[in-house]
Design a protein around this motif. Structure first.
Motif, PDB file in Angstrom:
ATOM      1  N   GLN A   1      69.133 -24.889  20.528  1.00 17.30           N
ATOM      2  CA  GLN A   1      67.854 -24.412  21.059  1.00 17.30           C
ATOM      3  C   GLN A   1      68.132 -23.404  22.184  1.00 17.30           C
ATOM      4  O   GLN A   1      68.897 -23.691  23.108  1.00 17.30           O
ATOM      5  N   THR A   2      67.507 -22.235  22.088  1.00 18.20           N
ATOM      6  CA  THR A   2      67.651 -21.207  23.124  1.00 18.20           C
ATOM      7  C   THR A   2      66.329 -21.088  23.867  1.00 18.20           C
ATOM      8  O   THR A   2      65.269 -20.952  23.254  1.00 18.20           O
ATOM      9  N   VAL A   3      66.405 -21.174  25.193  1.00 20.05           N
ATOM     10  CA  VAL A   3      65.208 -21.274  26.031  1.00 20.05           C
ATOM     11  C   VAL A   3      65.223 -20.204  27.115  1.00 20.05           C
ATOM     12  O   VAL A   3      66.266 -19.905  27.699  1.00 20.05           O
ATOM     13  N   SER A   4      64.057 -19.631  27.371  1.00 17.47           N
ATOM     14  CA  SER A   4      63.876 -18.737  28.514  1.00 17.47           C
ATOM     15  C   SER A   4      62.432 -18.878  28.979  1.00 17.47           C
ATOM     16  O   SER A   4      61.613 -19.528  28.319  1.00 17.47           O
ATOM     17  N   ALA A   5      62.115 -18.282  30.112  1.00 24.23           N
ATOM     18  CA  ALA A   5      60.767 -18.440  30.665  1.00 24.23           C
ATOM     19  C   ALA A   5      60.324 -17.172  31.384  1.00 24.23           C
ATOM     20  O   ALA A   5      61.132 -16.446  31.960  1.00 24.23           O
ATOM     21  N   LYS A   6      59.017 -16.945  31.338  1.00 27.78           N
ATOM     22  CA  LYS A   6      58.378 -15.922  32.163  1.00 27.78           C
ATOM     23  C   LYS A   6      57.507 -16.668  33.170  1.00 27.78           C
ATOM     24  O   LYS A   6      56.555 -17.345  32.797  1.00 27.78           O
ATOM     25  N   ILE A   7      57.858 -16.557  34.419  1.00 23.37           N
ATOM     26  CA  ILE A   7      57.183 -17.313  35.473  1.00 23.37           C
ATOM     27  C   ILE A   7      56.214 -16.402  36.211  1.00 23.37           C
ATOM     28  O   ILE A   7      56.569 -15.287  36.612  1.00 23.37           O
ATOM     29  N   THR A   8      55.003 -16.889  36.387  1.00 24.31           N
ATOM     30  CA  THR A   8      53.967 -16.133  37.094  1.00 24.31           C
ATOM     31  C   THR A   8      53.577 -16.883  38.359  1.00 24.31           C
ATOM     32  O   THR A   8      53.304 -18.081  38.320  1.00 24.31           O
ATOM     33  N   VAL A   9      53.572 -16.154  39.469  1.00 27.18           N
ATOM     34  CA  VAL A   9      53.122 -16.698  40.749  1.00 27.18           C
ATOM     35  C   VAL A   9      51.908 -15.877  41.181  1.00 27.18           C
ATOM     36  O   VAL A   9      52.030 -14.684  41.450  1.00 27.18           O
ATOM     37  N   GLN A  10      50.755 -16.505  41.218  1.00 27.86           N
ATOM     38  CA  GLN A  10      49.505 -15.803  41.530  1.00 27.86           C
ATOM     39  C   GLN A  10      48.989 -16.215  42.900  1.00 27.86           C
ATOM     40  O   GLN A  10      48.998 -17.393  43.256  1.00 27.86           O
ATOM     41  N   ASN A  11      48.544 -15.232  43.660  1.00 29.17           N
ATOM     42  CA  ASN A  11      47.902 -15.494  44.947  1.00 29.17           C
ATOM     43  C   ASN A  11      46.393 -15.345  44.757  1.00 29.17           C
ATOM     44  O   ASN A  11      45.875 -14.242  44.718  1.00 29.17           O
TER      45      ASN A  11
END
Length: 244
Positions: free
Chosen positions: A104-114
């Motif tokens: 399994q190959t995993v990655s992420a796009k992380i969003t930090v919202q103000n």
């Protein structure tokens, strides 16, 4: 208790924990408050037992003794920081490498919202922890990978995105469990953001059990953020060193 405060209608700020202040207004009405900030001649606070709603009143609406209490308490408060909203979009790709074994190959796009309409997020040091669960014993968690990154200052009503590096994990997909050799399959994530002097500025996990175990304990969150690759633990975040 008679209601005598006016809500500002935006309770998205990190509360400052401390002893409630018992204050009295100029009409003699008394209430306990938890002071969030003192901005000029304006007190901003929450009321214990009234949820996270945030209120504000000019100091002139309090009696002299209460004004002094609020000024003394406000002098030691840290600067207000908006409570950011954190989310992660996870990419998972599977490839069979034998009859039951899967890579399994995993990655992420992380969003930090103000989401604040008034305050700028000051930025901080962030860490994402990718968590796997053992395919032979799903009560065993393991840190599959961690990645540190910087969150810059975020203006009001803006957001920041960060794409992690991908990693791979291998596990036995035999659901019946007979002869299952184990291995850890990606299950969830933890993201935390720390500011100056280790102040916790944001936290998010996609695992309900971990969220329940942590509750609102900033110290426990910061301890979990020190987990490194290979750390094994149970749903209560207790280490399981040596467990397969």
């Amino acid at each position: 208790m008679q209601k005598w405060i006016t809500a500002i209608g935006f309770g998205m700020l990190v509360p400052v924990l401390g002893e409630p202040l018992e204050v009295t207004d100029t009409k003699g009405r008394t209430v306990s408050i938890e002071l969030l900030a003192l901005e000029g001649e304006k007190a901003i606070f929450t009321v214990p037992g009234k949820g996270d709603s945030e209120y504000q009143l000019p100091l002139s609406q309090f009696d002299e003794g209460s004004q002094k209490k609020i000024k003394d308490a406000g002098a030691s408060l840290p600067a207000r920081v908006p409570k950011v909203e954190i989310d992660a979009s996870i990419s998972k790709r599977r490839k069979k490498i034998s009859y039951y074994m899967v890579r399994q190959t995993v990655s992420a796009k992380i969003t930090v919202q103000n989401p604040s309409r008034d305050l700028r997020f000051p930025g901080g040091k962030a860490k994402v922890i990718f968590i796997g669960r053992n395919s032979r014993d799903n009560s065993v968690y393991s840190v599959l990978r961690t990645q540190d990154f910087e969150v810059p200052k975020i203006e009001s009503s803006r957001e920041f995105t960060f794409e992690t590096k991908s990693f791979s994990t291998e596990y036995d997909s035999d659901n019946d469990g007979y002869g299952n050799v184990g291995g850890f399959q990606y299950d969830s994530y933890i993201v935390g953001i720390l500011g100056e002097q280790g102040r916790l500025l944001g936290f998010k996990t996609s695992d309900p059990s971990i969220r329940s175990a942590i509750g609102d304990s900033a110290d426990l969150i910061k301890r979990v953020l020190e987990f490194n690759k290979g750390q094994r633990f149970d749903k209560n975040l207790e280490p399981l060193d040596g467990r397969n």
